[in-house]
Design a protein around this motif. Structure first.
Motif, short mmCIF file in Angstrom:
data_model
loop_
_atom_site.label_atom_id
_atom_site.label_comp_id
_atom_site.label_asym_id
_atom_site.label_seq_id
_atom_site.Cartn_x
_atom_site.Cartn_y
_atom_site.Cartn_z
N VAL A 78 0.82 -1.21 0.00
CA VAL A 78 0.00 0.00 0.00
C VAL A 78 0.85 1.26 0.00
CG1 VAL A 78 -1.98 -1.11 1.09
CG2 VAL A 78 -0.22 -0.05 2.51
N SER A 79 2.16 1.13 -0.25
CA SER A 79 3.04 2.31 -0.20
C SER A 79 2.67 3.35 -1.25
CB SER A 79 4.51 1.89 -0.34
OG SER A 79 4.71 1.20 -1.55
N GLU A 80 2.24 2.91 -2.45
CA GLU A 80 1.83 3.87 -3.47
C GLU A 80 0.57 4.61 -3.06
OE1 GLU A 80 1.64 2.31 -7.41
OE2 GLU A 80 3.58 1.34 -7.24
N GLN A 81 -0.35 3.93 -2.38
CA GLN A 81 -1.56 4.57 -1.88
C GLN A 81 -1.20 5.64 -0.86
OE1 GLN A 81 -4.06 1.51 -0.37
NE2 GLN A 81 -4.52 0.65 -2.38
N LEU A 82 -0.23 5.35 0.00
CA LEU A 82 0.19 6.30 1.02
C LEU A 82 0.76 7.56 0.37
CD1 LEU A 82 0.58 6.93 4.00
CD2 LEU A 82 2.77 5.77 3.89
N VAL A 83 1.58 7.38 -0.66
CA VAL A 83 2.15 8.53 -1.37
C VAL A 83 1.04 9.34 -2.03
CG1 VAL A 83 3.62 9.20 -3.32
CG2 VAL A 83 4.38 7.44 -1.73
N ASP A 84 0.07 8.66 -2.64
CA ASP A 84 -1.03 9.33 -3.30
C ASP A 84 -1.86 10.13 -2.30
OD1 ASP A 84 -4.13 8.52 -4.82
OD2 ASP A 84 -2.67 9.94 -5.60
N PHE A 85 -2.15 9.57 -1.14
CA PHE A 85 -2.91 10.29 -0.12
C PHE A 85 -2.14 11.50 0.39
CE2 PHE A 85 -5.22 6.16 0.76
CZ PHE A 85 -6.37 6.56 0.10
N GLY A 86 -0.80 11.34 0.51
CA GLY A 86 0.02 12.48 0.93
C GLY A 86 -0.05 13.62 -0.08
N ALA A 87 0.00 13.28 -1.36
CA ALA A 87 -0.08 14.29 -2.42
C ALA A 87 -1.45 14.98 -2.39
CB ALA A 87 0.18 13.67 -3.78
#
Length: 95
Positions: A78-87
């Motif tokens: 889920v690391s890509e999801q975390l980056v997307d939510f941060g953006a």
């Protein structure tokens, strides 16, 4: 993690749910099969999501409640999801 557990007694499903929560997890589905007669084992099918660092502890706790007859473990990155939510959060803060 999903698995099938054969158990004795009718309070084990409640204990399973409690152990999942103690391990900071979520119960995604629970199927509790009550036997038609006393000679048949009580069984439960449980699908849970548990953090990776708590998985071994949770598996040991589940095994202590009854005989685990089937187990499937999978992981999801889920690391890509975390980056997307941060953006998204940064974009909302600047708007």
């Amino acid at each position: 993690m999903t698995g099938r557990l054969q158990e004795e007694g009718d309070k084990k499903s409640d204990q399973l749910v409690q152990q999942v929560r103690q391990n900071q997890g979520d119960v995604l589905s629970l199927e509790d099969q009550v036997p038609l007669n006393e000679d048949m084992p009580h069984s439960a099918y449980l699908e849970v999501r548990v953090p990776q660092e708590r998985l071994d502890v949770a598996l040991e706790q589940f095994s202590a409640l009854g005989k685990v007859t089937n187990q499937r473990i999978s992981a999801q990155d889920v690391s890509e999801q975390l980056v997307d939510f941060g953006a998204r959060l940064r974009n909302l803060e600047t708007a």
